[in-house]
Design an enzyme around this catalytic site. Structure first.
Site, short mmCIF file in Angstrom:
data_model
loop_
_atom_site.label_atom_id
_atom_site.label_comp_id
_atom_site.label_asym_id
_atom_site.label_seq_id
_atom_site.Cartn_x
_atom_site.Cartn_y
_atom_site.Cartn_z
N GLY A 1 5.05 2.18 -10.75
CA GLY A 1 4.18 3.36 -10.72
C GLY A 1 4.11 4.13 -12.02
O GLY A 1 3.62 5.25 -12.05
N GLU B 1 11.86 2.40 -3.72
CA GLU B 1 11.63 3.73 -3.12
C GLU B 1 12.51 3.93 -1.89
O GLU B 1 12.95 5.04 -1.59
CB GLU B 1 10.14 3.92 -2.82
CG GLU B 1 9.36 4.18 -4.10
CD GLU B 1 7.96 3.58 -4.14
OE1 GLU B 1 7.38 3.29 -3.08
OE2 GLU B 1 7.46 3.37 -5.27
N SER C 1 3.81 -1.88 -12.09
CA SER C 1 2.65 -1.61 -12.94
C SER C 1 1.82 -2.86 -13.25
O SER C 1 1.29 -3.00 -14.35
CB SER C 1 3.08 -0.90 -14.23
OG SER C 1 3.62 0.37 -13.93
N TRP D 1 0.82 -1.22 0.00
CA TRP D 1 0.00 0.00 0.00
C TRP D 1 0.86 1.27 0.00
O TRP D 1 0.32 2.36 -0.16
CB TRP D 1 -0.91 0.01 1.23
CG TRP D 1 -2.07 -0.94 1.17
CD1 TRP D 1 -2.40 -1.78 0.14
CD2 TRP D 1 -3.06 -1.14 2.18
NE1 TRP D 1 -3.53 -2.49 0.46
CE2 TRP D 1 -3.96 -2.12 1.72
CE3 TRP D 1 -3.28 -0.60 3.45
CZ2 TRP D 1 -5.05 -2.55 2.46
CZ3 TRP D 1 -4.36 -1.04 4.20
CH2 TRP D 1 -5.24 -2.01 3.70
N LYS D 2 2.14 1.13 0.27
CA LYS D 2 3.03 2.30 0.39
C LYS D 2 2.43 3.27 1.43
O LYS D 2 1.82 2.82 2.39
CB LYS D 2 3.25 2.95 -0.98
CG LYS D 2 3.68 1.91 -2.01
CD LYS D 2 4.16 2.48 -3.30
CE LYS D 2 4.55 1.33 -4.23
NZ LYS D 2 5.14 1.77 -5.47
N GLU E 1 11.65 -5.99 -9.44
CA GLU E 1 10.86 -4.79 -9.74
C GLU E 1 11.72 -3.80 -10.51
O GLU E 1 12.45 -3.01 -9.90
CB GLU E 1 10.38 -4.14 -8.44
CG GLU E 1 9.48 -5.02 -7.61
CD GLU E 1 8.54 -4.20 -6.72
OE1 GLU E 1 7.33 -4.38 -6.85
OE2 GLU E 1 9.02 -3.36 -5.94
P1 PGA Z 1 3.19 -0.35 -8.76
O1 PGA Z 1 4.25 -0.54 -7.55
O2 PGA Z 1 2.38 -1.61 -8.82
O3 PGA Z 1 2.37 0.85 -8.35
O4 PGA Z 1 3.98 -0.13 -9.99
C1 PGA Z 1 4.84 -1.77 -7.32
C2 PGA Z 1 5.77 -1.68 -6.14
O5 PGA Z 1 6.38 -0.61 -5.95
O6 PGA Z 1 5.92 -2.63 -5.37
#
Ligand code: PGA
Length: 246
Positions: free
Chosen positions: A170, A95, A209, A8-9, A164
């Site tokens: 994102g 991130e 994504s 969910w960040k 990733e």
């Molecule tokens: P995203 O992020 O599905 O929004 O691209 C994936 C993630 O950062 O784990």
């Protein structure tokens, strides 16, 4: 068993999290053949610990520090997360690496701390666009993995790995499933080389994504042993569709 994980960040307070879980539980069908994981912000963990009790949904954290306790203002330790029924911890998310400056050495310490506590890390690796354009993808992944797993080579069965690509996170532009598969194969071969006695419990997830519309394309490949989903995990309906994309 394949793992479908929601990251969910920095989204959802307690009330939103409660509503989400109620809705998601109502959308779940069979759960014996797949693992479902939610990684909310730290502030929702306690509430979710109670809500997820006796449900098939597992709980994870998005980060941790590597010390058990002490003068580390603003940090959260693996024992604290264990007390909240977390089973998984995302470590080294792009991130964390690129916004918060986490390096491979810190990520290695965090992995060790999770393993000591019996928590299962999901180690994230991935190349940036300029590295991909320069043909460096495999080299970058190899370096990240070797440094992250340094000294814990024998414990790779207790770790899952998420591939990733940074440029896919994102952005709405995922890797092609074929490209992801070739990196997943590379990662599998590398960890087998790092740990020749590997039982094979390490799952390689794809993230970047992922959406309900593209998830089935990824899950067609047996090399893709799960998904780490950011944006599309924020709505229970779309996350549930991804959970049942295979
Ligand atoms: P995203 O992020 O599905 O929004 O691209 C994936 C993630 O950062 O784990």
């Amino acid at each position: 068993m394949r793992l479908i994980a929601a990251n969910w960040k920095m989204n959802k307070g307690i009330h939103e999290a409660q509503e989400y879980i109620r809705k998601l539980l109502s959308l779940l069908k069979t759960t014996e053949d797949r693992e479902i994981l939610i990684c909310p912000p730290f502030t929702a963990l306690c509430e979710l610990k109670n809500l997820l009790k006796e449900t098939p949904i597992k709980l994870g954290a998005q980060n941790c520090y590597y010390k058990k306790s002490g003068a580390f203002t603003g940090e959260i330790s693996p024992p604290m997360l264990k007390e909240l029924n977390c089973e998984y911890i995302i470590v080294g998310h792009s991130e964390r690496r690129h916004i918060f400056g986490e390096d491979d050495e810190l990520i290695n310490k965090k992995l060790i701390a999770c393993l000591e506590e019996g928590l299962r890390p999901i180690l994230c690796v991935g190349e940036r666009l300029e590295e991909r354009s320069a043909g460096m993808t495999f080299k970058v992944i190899e370096t990240q993995l070797r440094l992250a797993l340094s000294g814990i080579e024998d414990y790779t069965d207790s770790i899952d790995i998420a591939y990733e690509p940074v440029w896919a996170i994102g952005t709405g532009v995922p890797a092609t499933p074929e490209d992801a598969v070739s990196v997943h194969r590379f990662i599998k071969d590398l960890i087998r080389e790092i740990n020749p006695s590997l039982k094979g419990d390490t799952r390689i997830l794809y993230g970047g994504s992922v959406k309900p519309s593209n998830a089935p394309e990824f899950m067609k490949f047996e090399e893709i042993e799960g998904l780490l989903v950011g944006g599309a995990s924020l709505e229970p309906e779309s996350f549930a569709q991804i959970v049942y994309s295979f």
